[in-house]
Structure formats: C-alpha cells, structure tokens
Design a protein around this motif. Sequence first.
Motif, PDB file in Angstrom:
ATOM      1  N   HIS A   1      -5.569   9.915  -3.579  1.00 24.31           N
ATOM      2  CA  HIS A   1      -5.758   9.753  -2.135  1.00 24.31           C
ATOM      3  C   HIS A   1      -6.997  10.539  -1.689  1.00 24.31           C
TER       4      HIS A   1
ATOM      5  N   VAL B   1      -7.057  -3.707   3.369  1.00 22.76           N
ATOM      6  CA  VAL B   1      -5.791  -3.478   4.073  1.00 22.76           C
ATOM      7  C   VAL B   1      -6.047  -3.397   5.569  1.00 22.76           C
TER       8      VAL B   1
ATOM      9  N   GLY C   1       1.090  -3.541   4.401  1.00 28.96           N
ATOM     10  CA  GLY C   1       1.965  -2.386   4.496  1.00 28.96           C
ATOM     11  C   GLY C   1       3.141  -2.622   5.407  1.00 28.96           C
ATOM     12  N   ARG C   2       2.868  -2.572   6.696  1.00 32.45           N
ATOM     13  CA  ARG C   2       3.981  -2.695   7.639  1.00 32.45           C
ATOM     14  C   ARG C   2       4.599  -4.087   7.578  1.00 32.45           C
TER      15      ARG C   2
ATOM     16  N   ILE D   1      -5.618   4.128  11.021  1.00 31.93           N
ATOM     17  CA  ILE D   1      -4.679   4.186   9.887  1.00 31.93           C
ATOM     18  C   ILE D   1      -3.389   3.464  10.276  1.00 31.93           C
ATOM     19  N   LEU D   2      -2.747   3.983  11.316  1.00 26.35           N
ATOM     20  CA  LEU D   2      -1.526   3.336  11.817  1.00 26.35           C
ATOM     21  C   LEU D   2      -1.972   2.379  12.921  1.00 26.35           C
TER      22      LEU D   2
ATOM     23  N   ALA E   1       2.234   8.584  -0.623  1.00 26.71           N
ATOM     24  CA  ALA E   1       1.621   9.800  -1.170  1.00 26.71           C
ATOM     25  C   ALA E   1       2.690  10.713  -1.779  1.00 26.71           C
TER      26      ALA E   1
ATOM     27  N   HIS F   1      -8.540   9.133   4.878  1.00 25.70           N
ATOM     28  CA  HIS F   1      -7.833   9.561   6.093  1.00 25.70           C
ATOM     29  C   HIS F   1      -8.193  10.948   6.590  1.00 25.70           C
TER      30      HIS F   1
ATOM     31  N   PRO G   1       0.829  -1.209   0.000  1.00 24.52           N
ATOM     32  CA  PRO G   1       0.000   0.000   0.000  1.00 24.52           C
ATOM     33  C   PRO G   1       0.863   1.259   0.000  1.00 24.52           C
ATOM     34  N   PRO G   2       0.245   2.404  -0.198  1.00 25.19           N
ATOM     35  CA  PRO G   2       1.021   3.639  -0.113  1.00 25.19           C
ATOM     36  C   PRO G   2       1.596   3.819   1.282  1.00 25.19           C
ATOM     37  N   LEU G   3       2.899   4.030   1.344  1.00 28.67           N
ATOM     38  CA  LEU G   3       3.579   4.236   2.630  1.00 28.67           C
ATOM     39  C   LEU G   3       4.536   5.411   2.481  1.00 28.67           C
ATOM     40  N   LEU G   4       4.358   6.381   3.321  1.00 29.04           N
ATOM     41  CA  LEU G   4       5.216   7.569   3.249  1.00 29.04           C
ATOM     42  C   LEU G   4       6.635   7.294   3.709  1.00 29.04           C
TER      43      LEU G   4
ATOM     44  N   ARG H   1      -3.452  -4.380   9.126  1.00 24.46           N
ATOM     45  CA  ARG H   1      -2.878  -5.379  10.057  1.00 24.46           C
ATOM     46  C   ARG H   1      -3.038  -6.801   9.533  1.00 24.46           C
TER      47      ARG H   1
ATOM     48  N   GLN I   1       0.637   6.926  -5.901  1.00 23.34           N
ATOM     49  CA  GLN I   1      -0.453   7.580  -5.173  1.00 23.34           C
ATOM     50  C   GLN I   1      -0.225   9.099  -5.193  1.00 23.34           C
TER      51      GLN I   1
ATOM     52  N   ARG J   1      -8.306   5.900  -3.259  1.00 19.46           N
ATOM     53  CA  ARG J   1      -8.235   5.380  -1.879  1.00 19.46           C
ATOM     54  C   ARG J   1      -9.292   6.107  -1.063  1.00 19.46           C
TER      55      ARG J   1
HETATM   56  C1  LIG Z   1       4.686   4.753   7.938  1.00 23.62           C
HETATM   57  C2  LIG Z   1       3.364   4.777   7.248  1.00 23.62           C
HETATM   58  C3  LIG Z   1       3.143   5.665   6.211  1.00 23.62           C
HETATM   59  C4  LIG Z   1       1.908   5.682   5.546  1.00 23.62           C
HETATM   60  N1  LIG Z   1       1.753   6.510   4.492  1.00 23.62           N
HETATM   61  C5  LIG Z   1       0.594   6.482   3.794  1.00 23.62           C
HETATM   62  C6  LIG Z   1       0.429   7.264   2.619  1.00 23.62           C
HETATM   63  O1  LIG Z   1       1.344   7.943   2.169  1.00 23.62           O
HETATM   64  N2  LIG Z   1      -0.768   7.207   1.992  1.00 23.62           N
HETATM   65  C7  LIG Z   1      -1.802   6.432   2.435  1.00 23.62           C
HETATM   66  O2  LIG Z   1      -2.866   6.417   1.818  1.00 23.62           O
HETATM   67  N3  LIG Z   1      -1.647   5.655   3.529  1.00 23.62           N
HETATM   68  C8  LIG Z   1      -0.490   5.651   4.201  1.00 23.62           C
HETATM   69  N4  LIG Z   1      -0.322   4.810   5.274  1.00 23.62           N
HETATM   70  C9  LIG Z   1      -1.365   3.811   5.605  1.00 23.62           C
HETATM   71  C10 LIG Z   1      -1.026   2.475   4.914  1.00 23.62           C
HETATM   72  O3  LIG Z   1      -1.172   2.569   3.528  1.00 23.62           O
HETATM   73  C11 LIG Z   1      -1.893   1.325   5.413  1.00 23.62           C
HETATM   74  O4  LIG Z   1      -3.225   1.592   5.115  1.00 23.62           O
HETATM   75  C12 LIG Z   1      -1.718   1.089   6.905  1.00 23.62           C
HETATM   76  O5  LIG Z   1      -0.354   0.999   7.224  1.00 23.62           O
HETATM   77  C13 LIG Z   1      -2.441  -0.167   7.377  1.00 23.62           C
HETATM   78  O6  LIG Z   1      -1.943  -1.280   6.717  1.00 23.62           O
HETATM   79  P1  LIG Z   1      -0.876  -2.296   7.409  1.00 23.62           P
HETATM   80  O7  LIG Z   1      -1.467  -2.683   8.723  1.00 23.62           O
HETATM   81  O8  LIG Z   1      -0.786  -3.430   6.448  1.00 23.62           O
HETATM   82  O9  LIG Z   1       0.398  -1.556   7.586  1.00 23.62           O
HETATM   83  C14 LIG Z   1       0.879   4.803   5.950  1.00 23.62           C
HETATM   84  C15 LIG Z   1       1.113   3.914   6.994  1.00 23.62           C
HETATM   85  C16 LIG Z   1       2.330   3.879   7.635  1.00 23.62           C
HETATM   86  C17 LIG Z   1       2.570   2.871   8.729  1.00 23.62           C
END
Ligand SMILES: Cc1cc2nc3c(=O)[nH]c(=O)nc-3n(C[C@H](O)[C@H](O)[C@H](O)COP(=O)(O)O)c2cc1C
Length: 663
Positions: free
Chosen positions: A181, A312, A336-337, A283-284, A60, A184, A24-27, A314, A108, A236
């Motif tokens: 996006h 998506v 993601g994580r 989200i996190l 993003a 959130h 997934p998108p991860l910053l 956990r 994204q 998203r």
């Molecule tokens: C470090 C970090 C950065 C993230 N950056 C974005 C982002 O840029 N855009 C977005 O839509 N979601 C972002 N997310 C949310 C993730 O895309 C994802 O939905 C969330 O981590 C839950 O999935 P997971 O449990 O598999 O990690 C971010 C999450 C984390 C942990």
Amino acid sequence: MNKMLLFTPIEINGMKLKNRLGLPPLLNMPANKDCTINDETIRWFEDRAKGGVGLVMSGAVVAGPEPDFAMLEMLQMTRVGLYDDKFIEGFARIADAVHAHGAKFGVQLESQTGGPMSGKGPSLPPYPDAENATDDFLKIFLNFEFPVTEVTIDEIEAAKQFFADASLRAKKAGADCVELHCAHGGATFNCSFISPYYNRRTDRYGGSWENRLRLSTEIIQGMRKAVGENFPILARIDSDQLVGKRGITLQDTIKHVVPALEKAGVDCLDVTQGDILRSMQGILIPMYYPRGCFMEMTAQVKKATKLPVIGVGRILEIEMANRFWEGGKADIIYMGRQLTTDPETPKKFLEGKADEIRHCIGCNMSCGPCPINYEIHREGYIPLTPAEKPKKVLVIGGGVGGMEAARIASLRGHKVTLMEKSAKLGGLVASLAKTPMTTEFGNLIKYLSIQMEKRNVDVRTGQKAGVTEVEALKPDVVLLSAGSTMQIPAEAKGKPGVMDHIEALNRMDEIGQKVVIWGLVGADLAVSLAKAGKDVVLMGRGGIETLAKYYPQSRRFYIFRQLTDINVPRVTPEGQRLSNPEVLYHITVEGVANNQIQTVNKDGVKRTIPYDNLIVSRERKPNNELYEKLQGKVAEVYKIGDCAAVSEIQEAILMANEVARKI
Ligand SMILES: Cc1cc2nc3c(=O)[nH]c(=O)nc-3n(C[C@H](O)[C@H](O)[C@H](O)COP(=O)(O)O)c2cc1C
C-alpha cells in the motif's frame, strides 16, 4: 461490443487470473479484536470469490508491528494481522476458500503505524494547507488529532524487515500475490514518505523524489528477496494525491513514482487517488461524483508504463468496466463497494440477470455492514431460510423498508401483497434520488421495484390501507412500513412558498430563484440548488459542528468543503461576492410572513431574508397510527423503518430483514 472481453484471462508474473475483475482492498473485512480472522472473514472473502471475480484482494493487513490493541478498541476498529507466523493458518483458510471458486487471493500489506493519520509521519506537522482545504478531516469531524511522532531510522529498518516477513507469510499461506500500500496520502506509511506534502525530511529518505521514494523501493526490494522472483508483487499508488501542487500530482506519478517502482521490481500497478486527511472524497468517492470519474487519470498512468494497471473508483456496471478495459484505460478493473453491495455482480451479468444486480448507492454510511446488503450483516445475522409455514403477508408502504421486507418474505415462500398509497413505489428514498447530486439513491428503488416483479409480489399502488382494507384481505401478518412525515413549524405552516424538504425534492422544477432552507441537515439540497443557479441561504439552530451532521464522513467532507469554501460564488447587486449557499448558524426564527423569514442570531443580530421558497428540513414524525388500530385484528403486526423509529436507510433495511427473516 463483445461483452466477454472483460472475461478473458490475464497473467501477472505467473498468476493467472480467469478474468479482469477484482475486489480491491477494503478494510471492511471482518476480524477478531486480536487481529485474527473468523468464520465471518471467510464468508466475506468466499462470497466475493463465488460471485465471479478473478482476483480477491484483502483489505490493508498489518504487516507489523503488533497493533496497540487499546487504541484499536478506542477507535472501535478491527484489523487483520500478518505480523506473526501464528496468522498463517488463518490466511491459508481464506486462500483455500477463494481458490475453491477459481479466483486468486492477494494480500495488501501496510504498516500498523500508517502515516500521520495514525500518529507516525515522515516529518512532524503542521503540514502545508492544501489549496482550498479549510481543515483536515480529523479536525473537522472528530475534533481530534493523533500526536504525530517522526519515523526514526530504526523504525524504517524494522519496517523493511516486517514487510518482507509478512510477504513470505502470505506466500506460505497460499496467497497468489501481495500488494504494497503506497497510496492515500497521510493514511499510509509509504505514501506519506513519497508525498512532498508530508515529507520534509533532510536525511536520505527526504528531499528529492529519489529520496522520498527510497523507503517504498527498499521495502519492495526486501519483499522481492523474501518471496523470490516468481511471485507477483503489486503496488497501490496514487495517480494524484488531490491536494494541489504541494502533494503528489499526476505528472509526478508519471515522471517519478512509476519509473521508481518499476525499477524496484513490482509486477503491477494498482492506481487509485486521494489523501485520507485532505481529499478523502478521492478514496471513499461519494455519490456526488460520476461513476468511473477517476479513470482518465489511471489511463494516463497506464500510458506511462508497460506494467499491467488496475483501475478503480465508482465502477458499478460490468459494461462500464468492460468499456474501460476495451478503451485501454486499465488491464484489470476493481469494484469495491459494488461487490460489497452485490458480490454476485459478475455472475448475475454472465447469467443474463443483469437486471437483478443490486447497485451500490455510494452512500458511504458504512460499508461494513453495507446499509443495503443485509447479507454482510455481522452481529446477530439471520440466515435466509424457507418459512416453516407459508403465510399471507401484507406489507403496507412501498418505500425501501417495505419493499425489502416484501422481497425477503416472498423469497422465503410467503404470499405477499404490498399496498402503497401513492402512484409509485420508492417513498422517501425515491424523492432523495431526484436531485442531480443524489440520483444514485435511485439504484436501490430500481433494484427493489424489479424484485417486486421477479418475486411475484402483488403490488397495489395508489391504494391507501386502513383497517377496513386490511381486514378485507385477511392477512396472517402485517408489516407496517408507512414511513414518516416531515414536521413544519406552526409559524410557517400553510404560508405561500413554504415546502417541506421532501415536497421540494418532488417539485424541484417549481422552486423559485431565492431559496431559504431551514435546517442544516438540508445541506446537500442547498448545494444542489446553488449548483442549479439558485440563490440559497441555508440556516439552522446549531453551529458549524452540526452542519450536515448526520451525513456519512466522506459525503459530509465534500459538502462541508462546498459550504465553507466559496465554490459557487453569488454576487449581490452591490457587487459583494458571497458564498452560495450562504450558511447561517445559531439562528432562531422569529416569524414567517409575506415571503420573508425573520431571524435572529445568537448575538442578537436580526435579519429578514426574502424568499420565493422556504424549504423546511427538520424533524420527521413516524406514521404509526395504523399500528395501534390493527392490534387484535391481525395475528402478527410489525413496524419497519421510519414508522417504527425515524432513521436512515440502513435501519429500514435492517429492520425489514430482522422481521421478514423470522415470520
Ligand atoms: C470501507 C472501505 C475500506 C477501504 N479500505 C481500503 C484499504 O484497506 N486499502 C486500500 O488501499 N483502499 C481501501 N479502500 C479504498 C478502496 O480500495 C477503493 O479504492 C475505493 O472504495 C473506490 O472504489 P469503489 O468505488 O469501487 O468502492 C477502502 C474503501 C472503502 C469504502
């Protein structure tokens, strides 16, 4: 179960994915300060593609306008940009790297101005209080809020253009799809417009659902015009903003958001949830939530659309991802994580090495770098190379630092022995895994323990290592990872019912009904015990600002909300409804006697609190005595983890790698 079903292809508007797994998108993708990419960015994406997923989405990316670099510097953030043609070349490098491993690459897109969180709102604050929310995340933790200005019609027009331009740049760079996006809550330009919580405009971009969705639908139409019909555009969205009825609810999403975005022409819906300011735990998602906990909401969205849906949240195991796909809850699963922690999760699974997968612990300390995956460490990264001269290495202490050092040293060809004084491996982190809320810490212990076997480390549990034992083994190198010991203040030491935090974790079954926890750092143990039905008082020297101070933000946010709102009420014999745990700030302890603790607060108010157990959660002291004693007796001696300096998991893993990759 046919495990291979998840590994069947899917096509989205011409984009053929080899399987149904995605990043997934991860910053946390690396970037330069000027928003360009570097070799580390390529390594980040390439490693994830190599690990076997079908789709790799970028975090993003700034579609426009050009960021305020001074602000980014102040926030210690880096972003990747696509607001100018000069970025196309960098994106082409990422696309090539991802394609080389048979995966597809998506970008994204988000506005640099974001939503109210970054200072731009559809309407001005104050925003309505969410049910149960005490305050928003920025106010609680940073004591800081951006002054929010209202988005103007000119800015809306500019945004439509820059989203369209950035989409075309992504296509020109060789990306296979773009994702807008719109999720959130207050984090993003689009979601804050969609949400009634933030948007109280009275022009054509506010008021009705149609008006609030107008911005996103016009942006999508502009993007479509730019990239043409045969290029996938994903959106998203939040299934639920998780701020109660005044935000976007699941019913709203199904009734309004999904049909509007379908009509605007998106090809796929990536479904997430939460609001960065008010419900960041959506989200996190911290370790306190069950794995895959939000998929039921995604499944409801899927029922409401013919478009492919991404789920998506956990999801750590391929089996679970497969169950969700087979159960019709989503067509594609993002991890993601988990892929941050172990990008090779799909590959290892397919190669029959599922027991070698390192599972995310949901700590949310910082996913860039991941505390337990040194491989994505950036500054001063030391590659894993065979040792120049294989040595006899003795690791003392079988906690995470010791086991990680043993794993790395043996991977490099050293002959490794590990001595652990207790009967089991895992140390402090294994104890942390013992409360129901924090069992995920156990993932790391399981992974490292299995690695000890796979890497042929000679593990000797139940063996205390003193100078004599070390000398008998004649090691070339000693890696001392003897951990730390929690300090109990003199007035409590040895008194009945007194335990330190770690002892309490190891003897959870013996804890009585009335519990006092001395130290605000014991916050999640306090919540855990309250949930288990105990009457808990949590107290400490500091004020509210020190509550769960060292926890990562999303965990702290969750705990904070548990402790500042009355979530698990406790009713006194007099019928008074108290918060449980009850939290007492600015407390000085005057004495401990007869299963009672005498306290005084900063206003001089004295209180005697009875307890069955007093759990002390305070400073830890390094167990480093052996280090001095071994000087001159072994050629090389290094300290790792708490015994070097009391700290967190990430420092132990970092130190273990920095030492074991050099010896
Ligand atoms: C470090 C970090 C950065 C993230 N950056 C974005 C982002 O840029 N855009 C977005 O839509 N979601 C972002 N997310 C949310 C993730 O895309 C994802 O939905 C969330 O981590 C839950 O999935 P997971 O449990 O598999 O990690 C971010 C999450 C984390 C942990």
